[in-house]
Motif scaffolding. Structure first.
Motif, PDB file in Angstrom:
ATOM      1  N   VAL A   1     -41.092 -25.483  21.956  1.00  0.00           N
ATOM      2  CA  VAL A   1     -40.123 -25.088  22.973  1.00  0.00           C
ATOM      3  C   VAL A   1     -39.574 -23.728  22.591  1.00  0.00           C
ATOM      4  O   VAL A   1     -39.040 -23.545  21.507  1.00  0.00           O
ATOM      5  N   SER A   2     -39.718 -22.770  23.462  1.00  0.00           N
ATOM      6  CA  SER A   2     -39.259 -21.422  23.170  1.00  0.00           C
ATOM      7  C   SER A   2     -37.743 -21.349  23.215  1.00  0.00           C
ATOM      8  O   SER A   2     -37.104 -21.937  24.071  1.00  0.00           O
ATOM      9  N   ARG A   3     -37.185 -20.577  22.300  1.00  0.00           N
ATOM     10  CA  ARG A   3     -35.738 -20.396  22.324  1.00  0.00           C
ATOM     11  C   ARG A   3     -35.321 -19.535  23.506  1.00  0.00           C
ATOM     12  O   ARG A   3     -34.143 -19.388  23.798  1.00  0.00           O
ATOM     13  N   PHE A   4     -36.318 -18.942  24.199  1.00  0.00           N
ATOM     14  CA  PHE A   4     -36.020 -18.130  25.365  1.00  0.00           C
ATOM     15  C   PHE A   4     -36.185 -18.906  26.670  1.00  0.00           C
ATOM     16  O   PHE A   4     -35.873 -18.399  27.728  1.00  0.00           O
ATOM     17  N   ASP A   5     -36.711 -20.153  26.616  1.00  0.00           N
ATOM     18  CA  ASP A   5     -37.086 -20.860  27.834  1.00  0.00           C
ATOM     19  C   ASP A   5     -35.931 -21.005  28.812  1.00  0.00           C
ATOM     20  O   ASP A   5     -36.121 -20.909  30.019  1.00  0.00           O
ATOM     21  N   ASN A   6     -34.734 -21.287  28.304  1.00  0.00           N
ATOM     22  CA  ASN A   6     -33.603 -21.515  29.194  1.00  0.00           C
ATOM     23  C   ASN A   6     -32.992 -20.213  29.699  1.00  0.00           C
ATOM     24  O   ASN A   6     -32.200 -20.219  30.631  1.00  0.00           O
ATOM     25  N   ALA A   7     -33.334 -19.111  29.066  1.00  0.00           N
ATOM     26  CA  ALA A   7     -32.736 -17.836  29.445  1.00  0.00           C
ATOM     27  C   ALA A   7     -33.540 -17.126  30.528  1.00  0.00           C
ATOM     28  O   ALA A   7     -32.993 -16.485  31.405  1.00  0.00           O
ATOM     29  N   PHE A   8     -34.858 -17.247  30.476  1.00  0.00           N
ATOM     30  CA  PHE A   8     -35.699 -16.553  31.441  1.00  0.00           C
ATOM     31  C   PHE A   8     -37.131 -17.013  31.276  1.00  0.00           C
ATOM     32  O   PHE A   8     -37.475 -17.699  30.334  1.00  0.00           O
ATOM     33  N   SER A   9     -37.969 -16.608  32.169  1.00  0.00           N
ATOM     34  CA  SER A   9     -39.407 -16.795  32.001  1.00  0.00           C
ATOM     35  C   SER A   9     -40.094 -15.528  32.466  1.00  0.00           C
ATOM     36  O   SER A   9     -39.628 -14.860  33.388  1.00  0.00           O
ATOM     37  N   LEU A  10     -41.192 -15.179  31.818  1.00  0.00           N
ATOM     38  CA  LEU A  10     -41.955 -14.021  32.267  1.00  0.00           C
ATOM     39  C   LEU A  10     -42.587 -14.339  33.617  1.00  0.00           C
ATOM     40  O   LEU A  10     -43.015 -15.460  33.870  1.00  0.00           O
ATOM     41  N   THR A  11     -42.661 -13.336  34.453  1.00  0.00           N
ATOM     42  CA  THR A  11     -43.312 -13.527  35.744  1.00  0.00           C
ATOM     43  C   THR A  11     -44.823 -13.594  35.558  1.00  0.00           C
ATOM     44  O   THR A  11     -45.359 -13.214  34.506  1.00  0.00           O
ATOM     45  N   LYS A  12     -45.510 -14.060  36.581  1.00  0.00           N
ATOM     46  CA  LYS A  12     -46.969 -14.125  36.535  1.00  0.00           C
ATOM     47  C   LYS A  12     -47.555 -12.741  36.294  1.00  0.00           C
ATOM     48  O   LYS A  12     -48.482 -12.576  35.496  1.00  0.00           O
ATOM     49  N   ARG A  13     -47.014 -11.730  36.967  1.00  0.00           N
ATOM     50  CA  ARG A  13     -47.506 -10.364  36.798  1.00  0.00           C
ATOM     51  C   ARG A  13     -47.277  -9.865  35.379  1.00  0.00           C
ATOM     52  O   ARG A  13     -48.145  -9.218  34.783  1.00  0.00           O
ATOM     53  N   GLU A  14     -46.113 -10.170  34.808  1.00  0.00           N
ATOM     54  CA  GLU A  14     -45.825  -9.741  33.441  1.00  0.00           C
ATOM     55  C   GLU A  14     -46.789 -10.386  32.454  1.00  0.00           C
ATOM     56  O   GLU A  14     -47.256  -9.735  31.510  1.00  0.00           O
ATOM     57  N   LYS A  15     -47.112 -11.660  32.681  1.00  0.00           N
ATOM     58  CA  LYS A  15     -48.075 -12.331  31.804  1.00  0.00           C
ATOM     59  C   LYS A  15     -49.463 -11.703  31.930  1.00  0.00           C
ATOM     60  O   LYS A  15     -50.186 -11.563  30.939  1.00  0.00           O
ATOM     61  N   GLU A  16     -49.831 -11.327  33.146  1.00  0.00           N
ATOM     62  CA  GLU A  16     -51.127 -10.663  33.352  1.00  0.00           C
ATOM     63  C   GLU A  16     -51.180  -9.354  32.571  1.00  0.00           C
ATOM     64  O   GLU A  16     -52.175  -9.049  31.903  1.00  0.00           O
ATOM     65  N   ILE A  17     -50.103  -8.591  32.649  1.00  0.00           N
ATOM     66  CA  ILE A  17     -50.049  -7.306  31.948  1.00  0.00           C
ATOM     67  C   ILE A  17     -50.036  -7.513  30.440  1.00  0.00           C
ATOM     68  O   ILE A  17     -50.730  -6.815  29.689  1.00  0.00           O
ATOM     69  N   LEU A  18     -49.271  -8.501  29.977  1.00  0.00           N
ATOM     70  CA  LEU A  18     -49.209  -8.794  28.547  1.00  0.00           C
ATOM     71  C   LEU A  18     -50.585  -9.159  28.008  1.00  0.00           C
ATOM     72  O   LEU A  18     -50.996  -8.691  26.940  1.00  0.00           O
ATOM     73  N   LYS A  19     -51.320  -9.972  28.741  1.00  0.00           N
ATOM     74  CA  LYS A  19     -52.659 -10.367  28.310  1.00  0.00           C
ATOM     75  C   LYS A  19     -53.574  -9.146  28.203  1.00  0.00           C
ATOM     76  O   LYS A  19     -54.345  -9.011  27.246  1.00  0.00           O
ATOM     77  N   LEU A  20     -53.473  -8.231  29.159  1.00  0.00           N
ATOM     78  CA  LEU A  20     -54.314  -7.032  29.132  1.00  0.00           C
ATOM     79  C   LEU A  20     -53.910  -6.093  27.994  1.00  0.00           C
ATOM     80  O   LEU A  20     -54.764  -5.445  27.384  1.00  0.00           O
ATOM     81  N   ILE A  21     -52.616  -6.033  27.697  1.00  0.00           N
ATOM     82  CA  ILE A  21     -52.158  -5.235  26.558  1.00  0.00           C
ATOM     83  C   ILE A  21     -52.776  -5.764  25.273  1.00  0.00           C
ATOM     84  O   ILE A  21     -53.274  -5.010  24.428  1.00  0.00           O
ATOM     85  N   ILE A  22     -52.753  -7.087  25.112  1.00  0.00           N
ATOM     86  CA  ILE A  22     -53.314  -7.717  23.920  1.00  0.00           C
ATOM     87  C   ILE A  22     -54.812  -7.451  23.819  1.00  0.00           C
ATOM     88  O   ILE A  22     -55.365  -7.309  22.727  1.00  0.00           O
ATOM     89  N   GLU A  23     -55.469  -7.346  24.981  1.00  0.00           N
ATOM     90  CA  GLU A  23     -56.904  -7.056  25.005  1.00  0.00           C
ATOM     91  C   GLU A  23     -57.192  -5.564  24.881  1.00  0.00           C
ATOM     92  O   GLU A  23     -58.322  -5.119  25.038  1.00  0.00           O
ATOM     93  N   GLU A  24     -56.128  -4.770  24.593  1.00  0.00           N
ATOM     94  CA  GLU A  24     -56.233  -3.341  24.283  1.00  0.00           C
ATOM     95  C   GLU A  24     -56.570  -2.466  25.490  1.00  0.00           C
ATOM     96  O   GLU A  24     -57.145  -1.392  25.355  1.00  0.00           O
ATOM     97  N   TYR A  25     -56.189  -2.911  26.682  1.00  0.00           N
ATOM     98  CA  TYR A  25     -56.278  -2.038  27.850  1.00  0.00           C
ATOM     99  C   TYR A  25     -55.127  -1.033  27.788  1.00  0.00           C
ATOM    100  O   TYR A  25     -54.007  -1.381  27.407  1.00  0.00           O
ATOM    101  N   ASN A  26     -55.393   0.217  28.173  1.00  0.00           N
ATOM    102  CA  ASN A  26     -54.301   1.186  28.237  1.00  0.00           C
ATOM    103  C   ASN A  26     -53.634   1.117  29.607  1.00  0.00           C
ATOM    104  O   ASN A  26     -54.081   0.385  30.500  1.00  0.00           O
TER     105      ASN A  26
END
Length: 218
Positions: A146-171
């Motif tokens: 359980v994330s300590r951030f879960d009750n404060a907010f959640s990343l949007t679907k778009r933010e998760k998409e961007i985060l995944k691409l960042i991790i995959e080293e897309y500029n």
């Protein structure tokens, strides 16, 4: 010329790195030592621009060395060169502020690419390291924390998409093209994620993503 200190308890590794980097006029090996304590003495005497260090060493290990250097000599860049590919260690290294992480099976060209990247102010993580991180992020845990951030907010679907691409080293440009959005929008999403997670930079955001398994969410 980039002044480099090599820290590894195996002389064969030190000699190998010294040999292939010495072939280029871009790099100067200021010293090669076998543990963190020797490294600290060498730093004070030789003022390197960059440290390439192992993690598992006697007397003072790589984690302790990174912590000390980032507090006392914050301008010095650090690349970890290790056999350790467990995400718990990668996470610790990121938290301590190391600028790069490579496995010892990396080729010469990748080591040089990492050096050039971190000296330009970027972070660099080898392909095998990113594979380990992606496995941690995208493989569902048997028991999700359980994330300590879960009750404060959640990343949007778009933010998760961007985060995944960042991790995959897309500029930024590649992310914008792939998601059909502007580079300015990508930057805005990055800033929002850093602010939401309380991270200081993109490396901190990556640490947060690993800790909270955000890409495991369905």
């Amino acid at each position: 010329m980039i002044k480099i200190l090599i820290v590894d308890d195996h002389k064969l590794i030190r000699d190998g790195i010294t040999s292939f980097l010495s072939d280029s006029s871009k790099y100067e090996i200021t010293d090669e030592v076998s543990d963190g304590l020797e490294a600290i003495n060498s730093i004070k005497q030789n003022a390197p621009d960059l440290i390439i260090t192992d993690l598992n060493m006697p007397n003072m290990d790589g984690m302790e060395l990174i912590s000390f250097v980032k507090k006392e000599f914050p301008s010095i860049k650090i690349i970890v060169l290790s056999m350790v590919d467990e995400t718990q260690y990668i996470r610790q290294v990121l938290k301590l502020g190391a600028n790069g992480y490579l496995l010892k099976n990396s080729g010469i060209d990748e080591v040089k690419a990492a050096i050039d990247a971190v000296m330009k102010g970027n972070n660099y993580y080898g392909g095998d390291v990113m594979d380990a991180v992606m496995t941690q992020l995208t493989t569902g845990a048997k028991k999700k924390k359980v994330s300590r951030f879960d009750n404060a907010f959640s990343l949007t679907k778009r933010e998760k998409e961007i985060l995944k691409l960042i991790i995959e080293e897309y500029n930024n440009g590649e992310i914008a093209e792939k998601l059909f959005i502007s580079i300015r929008t990508v930057d805005a999403h990055k800033r929002n994620m850093i602010e939401k997670t309380g991270s200081k930079n993109m490396a901190g955001l990556l640490v947060w993503a690993i800790n909270n398994e955000v890409l495991n969410d369905k």
